[in-house]
Design an enzyme around this catalytic site. Structure first.
Site, short mmCIF file in Angstrom:
data_model
loop_
_atom_site.label_atom_id
_atom_site.label_comp_id
_atom_site.label_asym_id
_atom_site.label_seq_id
_atom_site.Cartn_x
_atom_site.Cartn_y
_atom_site.Cartn_z
N SER A 144 1.48 -1.81 15.69
CA SER A 144 1.82 -1.23 14.39
C SER A 144 1.13 -1.88 13.20
O SER A 144 1.23 -1.39 12.08
CB SER A 144 3.33 -1.27 14.15
N LYS A 189 6.27 -4.02 3.51
CA LYS A 189 6.74 -2.98 4.44
C LYS A 189 8.25 -2.85 4.33
O LYS A 189 8.96 -3.87 4.25
CB LYS A 189 6.33 -3.33 5.87
N SER A 232 3.01 1.83 12.98
CA SER A 232 4.05 2.25 12.07
C SER A 232 3.85 1.75 10.64
O SER A 232 4.45 2.28 9.72
CB SER A 232 5.40 1.74 12.57
#
Lengths: 95, 483, 481
Positions: free
Chosen positions: C181, C78, C157
């Site tokens: 998320s 990420k 997210s």
């Protein structure tokens, strides 16, 4: 609870975010909606409730006082938009 | 004596509170491992936290915590078992995180007090609190016309902010307070107290009021970095406030800056803009818990502090309160004194330290500890005076030279040919010569011209090139003249 | 060439060990696949050269029998984790050109375990979003949507991470979970998403959104993979003051743990208005699976559940307003031309941040400002205590809590954009465990009529990830696909 133009302006200034008039209008509505919605917390009885600062409940780990030098000046400045002679450079600060 | 400002209409009193920022003498910063060395190249002592890099996290330096506790203990203050670090939010180029990690509602040290002495009177000054916080970086404004330059070497250094109660009521008291605080910090070693380097600096809160009135609106003079400037800033600011009020206007609460060149304070409008720091507990740092064991073990590390030492010096060595205050102010001096006074007269020792030694140190710009002067160096010289091997005056005259030499005192004065003449027959010889050279004057003296006694002494000293023991000359001359 | 699209990490480890294929082959397969699927927009920055280099080292290690736990396993990172020498953006224009000169602890741990970085995955800007529609680098598409001819969000997210694993562009990926998320995008993309206990994974080098909530975790295809990745990610880190010193178990022990006799709590408050009926059905199925396995099912109450989301939307923006103050255009990142300093701040931040981030910074600034702190921020901290207390009470009665992960399945890109609160409501079922810092997993449990995946969430006691994983495995075995 209601947020008006001057509040939005004041908060934007505190947060150092430039907003145009259109954004200002949208933000007034949105912030009012959101704050109106979180306002329902007022109904929760929190008398004699201690605020929860963290879920972490271990004691704070402390560090020994030993100086290290892990980074060069060039690394520290490498990402900066403007630098000179080892310094970060910003438009003149008036005191 | 109360400090009063005579305005055009009324008499005014001054109310002062000080926020002293003391940089902790740690090797690394409060929340990062970067060095705290002074005077390095810009941005060379910067870790991720100190320049607010994304993903950087603070980890506390235990030494700094210990120093805060030690300082709290020496300010007779309450050590809080739990304290909390908060973020103080504001934007400034030398504040890379966009917030300063500080302590707001729950500082590490609570109420305490210290005593100051002004004009022979002891006054107790309340300490409101002491908290730990990060120092900011440095902005340089005069390198370039259009830009400011930012150096983050100082960013994140550990500061103790020590806040006093508004108990101070004159520039002198404020000065004494800072001196005393500095003395204590240096005793325990938590801060080197160097005001020139900015390691100790004060924000001074000033307000004025008529006698019996409530506290007036205060102004805060930021970052004053010498004791002299603190006094000057207060004097100027108090008068300025009196003038404003007497002209029927109101004091606006604001932050001001002291300009040492013009000796005046002026408004810092840039800092005024938005005074909403939005403090909240820093979620990167759990509460700081101080155990009783830690407090107790630190208590044991505490040295004898200035006040206690002063009392003891008065008791043990019969010093005056004033002399004791001067001697204990600096721990190095006090230690030096204690070594030197062993087997010697305390008054003589005190006079030598506060006189010749202090002025010599001032000249070489060192303090007694790092000057490397051994107490015995001074002691052996004092001993020669007491043994009447050398006169006080002689000793003073050659003091500097003696300090520079590596010779033992007796060898030094011998090399210099300074040994005092204390041989009675030698002195009699000189006296007899002086008297026989001035028969007329002996008659005048005997007929009541007492003043001539001094003349005879002078002549003896002159002939002996100052070496004759004055006390002995005096004694023997009296004897001879009576014969 | 082998088709590695549906390969799990555990079978890849086996394949590599048996020399069925090399890490280089694996890596090259995924590189090609990523290049073919650029339209999904899963990656902000690819690091193919680095990946190939790492794969060669891994193959060497395998050859020399020095295999580390994730040796040769290509993953997505990420773009919230700082990677040394590799651009790290947090999905924001303001960090468009930021190249860290340090490595986050979590990514460092993964590389030390032999994992291979294919690239930095797309995400909502500063992890603020539930649909991956706030990234400066564009929306991410849910690959499962393409199968039903729809442009669906992958959730957020960690949308890029979830979409990448789901579409077989990597074997696993890292996510970060502040209010859901990891779990929500895992649920939307048919994957296993685990948020460990707060403090398990170091936050050092992970760009902060809300420090008291942020926690890294894995997004994988299977529960076993989740345990494998988690093992590599966790560590006590002296560079993070909130890193836990609790001993770290062998997470694969979840396989030995029987769920028989465990008490599974079903919180009645999670039966919210607007809970999709297909999801409700799957929840019921979940309950029956656990019953079948000999678990005891009991209804529990978490009375302050309703307050969790408003609490979260005070605390998280408040912390963010300070965490994001460092983005000022002075030391790194985007800087707008300006005449004076104030102009520099306001323009840099005005143009550098996207809408959602600015909205939350405004809220966060407001709730901390003079006169409102007590009414909003302090109040929220107190309610957080009550929410946490609810869980403590519940865990007196039960060992695990079973709930749906989301109130709805993946929705279309562009939906829920009219009113921010609509979007926020996505997190209603994940936020409470975040506020309490508890470990929670989302495991694919079924599908709606459109064949879109539905995830169930299991919440465990602090540091009891093993039970959470074990219960997740029960779902995996029982769901019938």
């Amino acid at each position: 609870m209601s947020i008006d133009n001057s509040t939005v302006k004041k908060v934007a200034k505190l947060a150092r975010i430039e907003i145009n008039e259109e954004e200002e209008t949208t933000l007034i509505t949105e912030l009012n909606n959101i704050l109106g919605w979180v306002d329902e917390l007022k109904q929760v009885n929190t008398d004699s409730v201690e605020p929860m600062l963290s879920v972490f409940n271990e004691s704070m780990q402390m560090r020994e006082d030993k100086a290290e030098s892990n980074f060069e000046n060039s690394q520290i400045l490498d990402n900066s938009p403007e630098s000179n002679s080892g310094f970060f450079v910003v438009p003149k600060v008036v005191e | 004596m109360t400090y009063v400002i005579e305005g055009k209409k009324d008499s005014w009193q001054v109310v002062l509170g000080l926020e002293v920022h003391a940089q902790i003498s740690s090797k690394s910063k409060l929340f990062s491992v970067a060095s705290t060395n002074w005077g390095s190249d810009p941005n060379t002592q910067v870790e991720l936290v100190d320049c607010g890099m994304p993903g950087a996290l603070p980890v506390i330096n235990e030494y700094c915590v210990d120093q805060a506790v030690l300082t709290g203990l020496s300010l007779n203050a309450e050590i809080k078992k739990m304290s909390i670090f908060d973020r103080k939010n504001y934007f400034y180029p030398d504040l890379p995180q966009g917030y300063q990690i500080s302590q707001f509602e729950h500082p590490i040290v609570g109420r305490g007090h210290i005593n100051i002495e002004v004009e022979g009177k002891v006054k107790k000054i309340g300490i409101t609190r002491l908290h730990l916080e990060q120092d900011a970086g440095k902005s340089l404004h005069d390198q370039d016309i259009k830009n400011s330059y930012i150096d983050l070497n100082r960013s994140g250094c550990a500061l103790m902010e020590i806040v006093s109660e508004p108990d101070l009521s004159s520039p002198i008291e404020a000065a004494e307070y800072v001196k005393k605080l500095r003395s204590i910090l240096r005793y325990i070693g938590s801060c080197d107290g160097n005001m020139e380097k900015g390691n100790l600096r004060a924000d001074v809160n000033v307000s004025v009021k008529r006698e019996g009135e409530k506290l007036g609106t205060r102004c805060e003079i930021k970052n004053v970095n010498s004791i002299k400037f603190i006094q000057q800033a207060i004097e100027f600011e108090a008068k300025r406030q009196v003038n404003i009020i007497e002209n029927g206007e109101k004091i606006i609460q604001e932050t001001r800056l002291f300009d040492p060149n013009k000796c005046e304070t002026r408004s810092m409008r840039s800092k005024e803009e938005s005074h909403d720091y939005r403090y909240f507990p820093d979620p990167d740092l759990p509460p700081l818990i101080i155990s009783d064991e830690k407090v107790n073990s630190l208590k044991e590390q505490l040295p004898e502090l200035p006040d206690k030492k002063k009392d003891r010096f008065i008791r043990e060595f019969n010093l005056s309160s004033y002399d004791a205050e001067v001697i204990v102010n600096d721990q190095g001096t006090a230690n030096f004194f204690e070594k030197l006074v062993k087997g010697r007269d305390s008054k003589v020792v005190t006079n030598w330290i506060t006189g010749e030694v202090f002025s010599y140190l001032k000249k070489i710009n060192k303090d007694i500890k790092n000057s490397g002067i051994a107490p015995e160096k001074i002691g052996s010289l004092i001993d020669l005076i007491v043994d009447e091997k050398i006169s006080n005056r002689q000793a003073k005259e050659v003091f500097e030279e003696y300090m520079e030499s590596s010779d033992d005192a007796s060898i030094f004065i011998e090399k210099k040919g300074l040994v005092q003449l204390s041989d009675q027959s030698e002195i009699y010889k000189i006296i007899d010569k002086v008297l026989s050279d001035n028969p007329k004057m002996i008659d005048d003296y005997k007929n009541g011209k007492d003043k001539l006694f001094g003349f005879f002494i002078g002549q003896v000293m002159k002939i002996s090139k100052g070496k004759a023991n004055p006390k002995l000359v005096n004694e023997l001359l009296v004897k001879r003249l009576k014969e | 060439m082998n088709d590695f699209e549906n390969l799990s990490i555990s079978s890849a480890i086996e394949g590599l060990a048996n020399k069925n294929f090399t890490s280089l082959e694996l890596t090259e397969f995924f590189i090609k696949k990523i290049e073919k699927n650029k339209d999904l927009n899963c990656f902000i920055t690819s690091t193919f050269d680095k990946a190939i280099e790492m794969a060669k080292i891994s193959d060497q290690k395998i050859k020399e029998n020095e295999t580390r736990p994730l040796e040769g396993i290509p993953i997505g990172m990420k773009d919230l984790f700082c990677t040394n020498g590799v651009r790290t953006t947090a999905g924001s224009k303001i960090l468009e050109n930021f190249i860290p000169f340090y490595e986050s602890t979590v990514s460092n741990n993964l590389w030390d375990s032999g994992a291979i970085m294919l690239g930095k995955t797309n995400m909502d800007e500063f992890a603020m979003g539930s649909a991956n529609t706030t990234s400066f680098f564009g929306n991410v598409k849910n690959p499962l949507g393409l199968k039903v001819n729809k442009e669906l969000v992958p959730g957020g997210s960690s949308g890029g991470s979830a979409s990448a694993v789901s579409s077989g562009l990597c074997l696993g990926s890292t996510g970060s979970d502040t209010g859901g998320s990891i779990r929500q995008p895992a649920s939307f993309c048919g994957l296993v998403g685990l948020k460990p206990t707060y403090g398990r994974c170091s936050r050092f080098g992970m760009i902060a959104f809300a420090s008291s909530l942020d926690q890294a975790g894995p997004i994988t295809k299977t529960v076993e993979d989740s345990a494998l990745m988690l093992q590599a990610m966790v560590s006590f880190d002296k560079r993070d003051s909130t890193s836990s010193r609790q001993s770290i178990p062998d997470f694969s022990d979840f396989k030995k743990l029987s769920i028989k006799g465990k008490r599974i709590g079903i919180p009645k408050e999670y039966m919210i208005d607007g809970l999709n009926s297909d999801i409700k059905k799957i929840w019921d199925s979940g309950i029956s699976w656990f019953k079948r396995e000999g678990a005891e099912i009991l209804e529990i109450s978490l009375p302050h559940t309703k307050s969790a989301l408003p609490t979260y939307y005070i605390i998280a923006p408040a912390e963010a307003s300070a965490n994001l103050a460092r983005y000022d255009g002075i030391r790194y990142g985007f800087r707008h031309n300006a005449d004076d300093l104030n102009d520099l701040y306001q323009k840099t931040r005005g143009f550098g941040f996207g809408k959602e981030v600015k909205r939350r910074l405004m809220i966060g600034t407001y709730v901390l400002s003079a006169g409102y702190y007590d009414a909003y921020y302090l109040k929220a901290l107190k309610v957080r205590k009550l929410i946490s207390q609810d869980f403590e009470d519940a865990f007196q009665k039960c060992d695990l809590i079973l709930t749906p992960t989301t109130p709805n399945v993946a929705f279309a890109i562009g939906e829920k954009q009219t009113n921010p609160i609509e979007m926020y409501l996505n997190d209603v079922l994940t936020v409470p465990a975040s506020l309490a810092g508890l470990p929670a997993i989302s495991v694919p449990s079924g599908f709606n009529s459109e064949k879109l995946p539905i995830g169930l969430q299991l919440i465990g006691k602090p540091f009891d990830e093993i039970s959470v994983l074990a219960a997740g495995a029960v779902i995996e075995e029982s769901r019938g696909f």
